[in-house]
Motif scaffolding. Structure first.
Motif, PDB file in Angstrom:
ATOM      1  N   THR A 196     -10.180 -11.631  -9.760  1.00 33.19           N
ATOM      2  CA  THR A 196     -10.621 -10.702  -8.663  1.00 33.19           C
ATOM      3  C   THR A 196      -9.971  -9.414  -9.033  1.00 33.19           C
ATOM      4  N   LEU A 197      -8.728  -9.346  -9.738  1.00 31.00           N
ATOM      5  CA  LEU A 197      -8.124  -8.060 -10.385  1.00 31.00           C
ATOM      6  C   LEU A 197      -9.240  -7.486 -11.355  1.00 31.00           C
ATOM      7  N   ALA A 202     -10.812  -4.522  -4.675  1.00 34.95           N
ATOM      8  CA  ALA A 202      -9.640  -4.574  -3.767  1.00 34.95           C
ATOM      9  C   ALA A 202      -9.718  -5.189  -2.711  1.00 34.95           C
ATOM     10  N   SER A 203     -10.737  -5.118  -1.846  1.00 37.32           N
ATOM     11  CA  SER A 203     -10.867  -5.781  -0.631  1.00 37.32           C
ATOM     12  C   SER A 203     -10.883  -7.027  -0.727  1.00 37.32           C
ATOM     13  N   ALA A 204     -11.401  -7.752  -1.821  1.00 33.96           N
ATOM     14  CA  ALA A 204     -11.115  -9.349  -2.066  1.00 33.96           C
ATOM     15  C   ALA A 204      -9.867  -9.658  -2.203  1.00 33.96           C
ATOM     16  N   LEU A 205      -8.799  -8.735  -2.644  1.00 33.19           N
ATOM     17  CA  LEU A 205      -7.487  -9.291  -2.645  1.00 33.19           C
ATOM     18  C   LEU A 205      -6.765  -9.477  -1.295  1.00 33.19           C
ATOM     19  N   ASP A 238     -10.968   1.134 -16.527  1.00 34.33           N
ATOM     20  CA  ASP A 238     -10.773   0.229 -17.423  1.00 34.33           C
ATOM     21  C   ASP A 238      -9.828  -0.974 -17.215  1.00 34.33           C
ATOM     22  N   TYR A 239      -9.104  -0.928 -16.077  1.00 35.02           N
ATOM     23  CA  TYR A 239      -8.370  -1.800 -15.506  1.00 35.02           C
ATOM     24  C   TYR A 239      -8.442  -3.194 -15.837  1.00 35.02           C
ATOM     25  N   ALA A 240      -7.665  -3.980 -16.633  1.00 33.35           N
ATOM     26  CA  ALA A 240      -7.777  -5.302 -16.857  1.00 33.35           C
ATOM     27  C   ALA A 240      -6.555  -6.253 -17.116  1.00 33.35           C
TER      28      ALA A 240
END
Length: 300
Positions: A196-197, A202-205, A238-240
């Motif tokens: 999910t991240l 974000a809403s799924a968090l 590029d967040y991972a």
């Protein structure tokens, strides 16, 4: 006779060098000597030295690597391993981007070792791993006899004899006095959070967070916690993050996962210890903190 000819030549040269520039433009210009070779001489342009042919490294088609217990006692889940054609000669970041484009990531050093234990042919090709070394560079595995060869190379280094290998997510789960079935369930919860991240949804968090959740330094409501990640995802395209190993512990009401993870954002890579605190019954996340940074964030 020779002296006379020499004087004539000298006077001609001096005459050309000192000719009257104010002469009428209608006057015939001086003929330019031809520098073309005789017609009978073929002109061959100089050829560049031939460049060495790029090596063709063996392709390793996608294969499942079965879940196994590692030498340290941790349980590594099943994953898929692949080395595609055309990924040789890349620097670390290009190799990782190629894997991400295929919906995977560079195999962690732990995954590479498990894949090589299952098929020693994996060791034939020197291979980038996702795992950073704590000081600088990234672990490189293979390229020699057997599965034990390990080196470190700068991320910017491109070697025509080095390739990348792509894996689907899997983490090594350790936990004293925790049954394997429970370890797998806990690891699945962390991997679901990871997916999910990495989807930057974000809403799924919200489905992972408890009503109140501590995000690093501050306790927040569920909506506020979602907002923190919404901001981060908007700021860093590029967040991972990839969890390589999690050490689980549990009590009557909660369980904790101390996870070594590789995180990327803003073009920088870091190796971090993140601690997750989950509610035992629901599996909701109550706290996220970073007790240690093994390697500070820096460009690869």
């Amino acid at each position: 006779m020779f002296v006379r000819v020499g004087l004539l030549v000298l006077s001609f040269v001096l005459g050309v060098g000192c000719r009257d520039e104010s002469a009428s433009p209608t006057k015939d210009p001086e003929a330019t000597p031809s520098v073309s070779p005789p017609a009978s001489v073929a002109v061959t342009p100089p050829s560049a030295a031939p460049s060495p042919a790029a090596p063709t490294l063996p392709v390793l088609p996608p294969r499942k690597v079965a879940s196994k217990t590692l030498v340290d006692g941790s349980l590594l889940g099943e994953f898929s391993f692949e080395r595609a054609a055309g990924d040789e000669g890349m620097a670390w970041l290009a190799a990782e981007d190629a894997c991400v484009a295929a919906g995977k990531h560079l195999c962690t050093a732990t995954q590479w070792q498990a894949a090589c234990d299952a098929d020693p042919a994996v060791a034939a090709v020197e291979t980038w791993t996702l795992t950073p070394e704590r000081d600088a560079g990234f672990f490189v595995r293979g390229g020699g006899a057997g599965c034990g060869r390990k080196t470190v190379a700068p991320g910017a280094q491109a070697n025509p004899f080095r390739a990348g290998a792509c894996c689907t997510p899997a983490l090594a789960a350790a936990g004293r006095d925790i049954q394997p079935a429970m370890l797998r369930a806990m690891a699945k919860n962390v991997l679901d959070l990871e997916r999910t991240l990495n989807a930057r949804r974000a809403s799924a968090l919200a489905g992972f967070f408890d009503e109140r959740v501590r995000v690093f330094l501050k306790e927040k409501s569920r909506a506020e916690a979602v907002g923190v990640f919404e901001h981060e995802f908007g700021k860093y395209e590029d967040y991972a993050t990839v969890h390589e190993l999690c050490d689980f512990s549990a009590d009557d009401t909660t369980y904790t996962a101390d996870c070594r993870k590789i995180t990327r954002f803003g073009g920088k890579i870091g190796l971090v210890l993140t601690r997750y605190l989950f509610v035992g019954g629901s599996g909701k996340l109550r706290s996220i903190t970073d007790p240690a940074v093994y390697r500070a964030f820096a460009e690869p």
